[in-house]
Design a protein around this motif. Structure first.
Motif, PDB file in Angstrom:
ATOM      1  N   UNK A  83      35.547  81.294  38.527  1.00 22.72           N
ATOM      2  CA  UNK A  83      34.530  81.723  38.055  1.00 22.72           C
ATOM      3  C   UNK A  83      34.263  81.887  37.487  1.00 22.72           C
ATOM      4  N   UNK A  84      34.594  83.244  36.579  1.00 21.52           N
ATOM      5  CA  UNK A  84      33.247  83.361  35.232  1.00 21.52           C
ATOM      6  C   UNK A  84      33.091  82.503  34.214  1.00 21.52           C
ATOM      7  N   UNK A  85      34.286  81.252  34.240  1.00 23.47           N
ATOM      8  CA  UNK A  85      33.869  79.566  33.679  1.00 23.47           C
ATOM      9  C   UNK A  85      32.895  78.905  33.850  1.00 23.47           C
ATOM     10  N   UNK A  86      32.910  79.101  35.665  1.00 24.12           N
ATOM     11  CA  UNK A  86      31.733  78.501  35.879  1.00 24.12           C
ATOM     12  C   UNK A  86      30.097  79.232  35.883  1.00 24.12           C
ATOM     13  N   UNK A  87      29.849  79.768  35.696  1.00 25.19           N
ATOM     14  CA  UNK A  87      29.021  80.900  35.569  1.00 25.19           C
ATOM     15  C   UNK A  87      28.247  81.915  35.272  1.00 25.19           C
ATOM     16  N   UNK A  88      27.257  81.681  34.806  1.00 25.09           N
ATOM     17  CA  UNK A  88      26.590  82.660  33.271  1.00 25.09           C
ATOM     18  C   UNK A  88      27.323  84.041  32.710  1.00 25.09           C
ATOM     19  N   UNK A  89      26.672  83.890  31.515  1.00 23.77           N
ATOM     20  CA  UNK A  89      27.119  85.192  30.934  1.00 23.77           C
ATOM     21  C   UNK A  89      27.168  85.945  31.219  1.00 23.77           C
ATOM     22  N   UNK A  90      25.604  86.544  31.645  1.00 20.21           N
ATOM     23  CA  UNK A  90      25.708  87.709  32.402  1.00 20.21           C
ATOM     24  C   UNK A  90      26.196  87.996  33.521  1.00 20.21           C
ATOM     25  N   UNK A  93      29.922  89.074  32.631  1.00 21.67           N
ATOM     26  CA  UNK A  93      29.907  90.303  32.561  1.00 21.67           C
ATOM     27  C   UNK A  93      30.319  91.230  33.941  1.00 21.67           C
ATOM     28  N   UNK A  94      29.726  91.009  34.757  1.00 23.29           N
ATOM     29  CA  UNK A  94      29.624  91.569  35.933  1.00 23.29           C
ATOM     30  C   UNK A  94      31.599  90.958  36.333  1.00 23.29           C
ATOM     31  N   UNK A  95      32.135  89.860  36.865  1.00 19.16           N
ATOM     32  CA  UNK A  95      32.977  89.803  36.872  1.00 19.16           C
ATOM     33  C   UNK A  95      34.610  90.872  36.068  1.00 19.16           C
ATOM     34  N   UNK A  96      33.349  90.565  34.907  1.00 20.29           N
ATOM     35  CA  UNK A  96      34.644  91.320  34.101  1.00 20.29           C
ATOM     36  C   UNK A  96      35.307  93.222  34.493  1.00 20.29           C
ATOM     37  N   UNK A  97      33.358  93.485  34.461  1.00 18.04           N
ATOM     38  CA  UNK A  97      34.138  94.882  35.133  1.00 18.04           C
ATOM     39  C   UNK A  97      34.515  95.221  36.909  1.00 18.04           C
ATOM     40  N   UNK A 103      42.077  95.838  38.124  1.00 21.17           N
ATOM     41  CA  UNK A 103      43.189  95.937  37.642  1.00 21.17           C
ATOM     42  C   UNK A 103      43.920  97.797  37.410  1.00 21.17           C
ATOM     43  N   UNK A 104      42.508  98.261  37.356  1.00 19.22           N
ATOM     44  CA  UNK A 104      42.728  99.711  37.848  1.00 19.22           C
ATOM     45  C   UNK A 104      44.195 100.741  39.139  1.00 19.22           C
ATOM     46  N   UNK A 105      43.193 100.254  40.082  1.00 22.09           N
ATOM     47  CA  UNK A 105      43.159  99.786  41.688  1.00 22.09           C
ATOM     48  C   UNK A 105      45.262  99.462  41.595  1.00 22.09           C
ATOM     49  N   UNK A 106      45.369  98.421  41.074  1.00 19.84           N
ATOM     50  CA  UNK A 106      46.977  97.510  40.545  1.00 19.84           C
ATOM     51  C   UNK A 106      47.442  98.733  40.194  1.00 19.84           C
ATOM     52  N   UNK A 107      47.226  99.543  39.158  1.00 21.55           N
ATOM     53  CA  UNK A 107      48.135 100.318  38.283  1.00 21.55           C
ATOM     54  C   UNK A 107      48.112 101.319  38.971  1.00 21.55           C
ATOM     55  N   UNK A 108      47.228 101.922  39.228  1.00 15.26           N
ATOM     56  CA  UNK A 108      47.640 103.129  40.412  1.00 15.26           C
ATOM     57  C   UNK A 108      48.107 103.119  42.132  1.00 15.26           C
TER      58      UNK A 108
END
Length: 254
Positions: A83-90, A93-97, A103-108
């Motif tokens: 989905x990030x590859x199909x969206x704008x750069x801004x 960043x939201x998808x990355x966060x 990832x933190x939830x999965x680790x916990x």
């Protein structure tokens, strides 16, 4: 009931294995397909890896619970990337966060709430599937009608996520989270078995949409020609030509 349940489990495992078909199809066309859909290939690679790990866990370790944690991590990571590859750069960043939060939830979840060797990942799976559903809804809502819907691979990708992950979450909730006193109201294990019956059609629809997605991407040969030789088959014997080609004058006996 035991025989019926074992047959249902066998059917579910068969439906899991069919993911090799879109994987083989994409592998045959990988160099000819657009780079913007490359994350879909890694999504299929993750499916195949989890399939092999599941077999290894069941046969060798007699414990495949860790594979549920890994499959959720693979799915969320590759689809967030897609989905990030199909969206704008801004928006990337939201998808990355969002992915970092998952990832933190999965680790916990793997270390404390649902240990990855003892419990299926209840928390991280619901969190990951919810994130994918929200991303797919946002992606589909903001699509521009540039081509016909049935020929738009971005729409097919969003439809695959919206059909598979919310429904699989409901199946998962019925199997894992319904209170025991509520389940006892149903005869036998009918609630759990009925929810398991939904998985095969869900999986077939998901794989079918992935195959259709790959087939409408620009570039490459026809889908069947892209399959490797061991997947090319046809029913019945291959017949030869009914009429021999006419011989040229130079081929006639003198």
């Amino acid at each position: 009931m035991t025989n019926y349940l074992s047959n249902l489990v066998a059917l579910i495992r068969i439906c899991t294995i069919i993911t090799v078909v879109p994987f083989a199809l994409y592998t045959g066309r990988k160099s000819l397909l657009p780079r913007s859909f490359q994350p879909v290939y890694f999504y299929l690679v993750g499916d195949v890896i989890c399939l092999l790990l599941d077999m290894f866990g069941r046969v060798i370790l007699h414990n495949n619970i860790f594979n549920y944690h890994l499959s959720t991590l693979f799915d969320v990571t590759t689809l967030c990337w897609a989905f990030g590859a199909l969206l704008s750069h801004k928006q990337r960043k939201i998808i990355a966060w969002c992915w970092v939060t998952f990832a933190l939830i999965a680790l916990g979840d793997a270390l404390w709430f649902d240990p990855f060797t003892n419990s299926i990942n209840v928390v991280s799976r619901i969190a990951g599937n919810s994130l994918l559903t929200i991303l797919a809804m946002y992606h589909v809502w903001n699509l521009r009608p540039s081509v016909r819907p049935e020929k738009n691979p971005e729409l097919i990708l969003g439809a695959m996520v919206l059909l598979y992950y919310p429904c699989s979450t409901l199946v998962f909730i019925v199997q894992e989270l319904l209170p025991a006193d509520l389940i006892t109201r149903f005869p036998g294990d009918s609630a759990a078995i009925s929810s398991m019956l939904l998985y095969p059609p869900l999986r077939i629809i998901q794989v079918g949409l992935l195959i259709y997605l790959i087939s409408i991407l620009p570039g490459g040969p026809a889908p069947r020609r892209a399959l490797p030789g061991w997947l090319r088959f046809r029913f019945g014997r291959r017949r030869g030509p009914l009429v021999l080609p006419a011989s040229s004058p130079t081929d006639r006996p003198k």
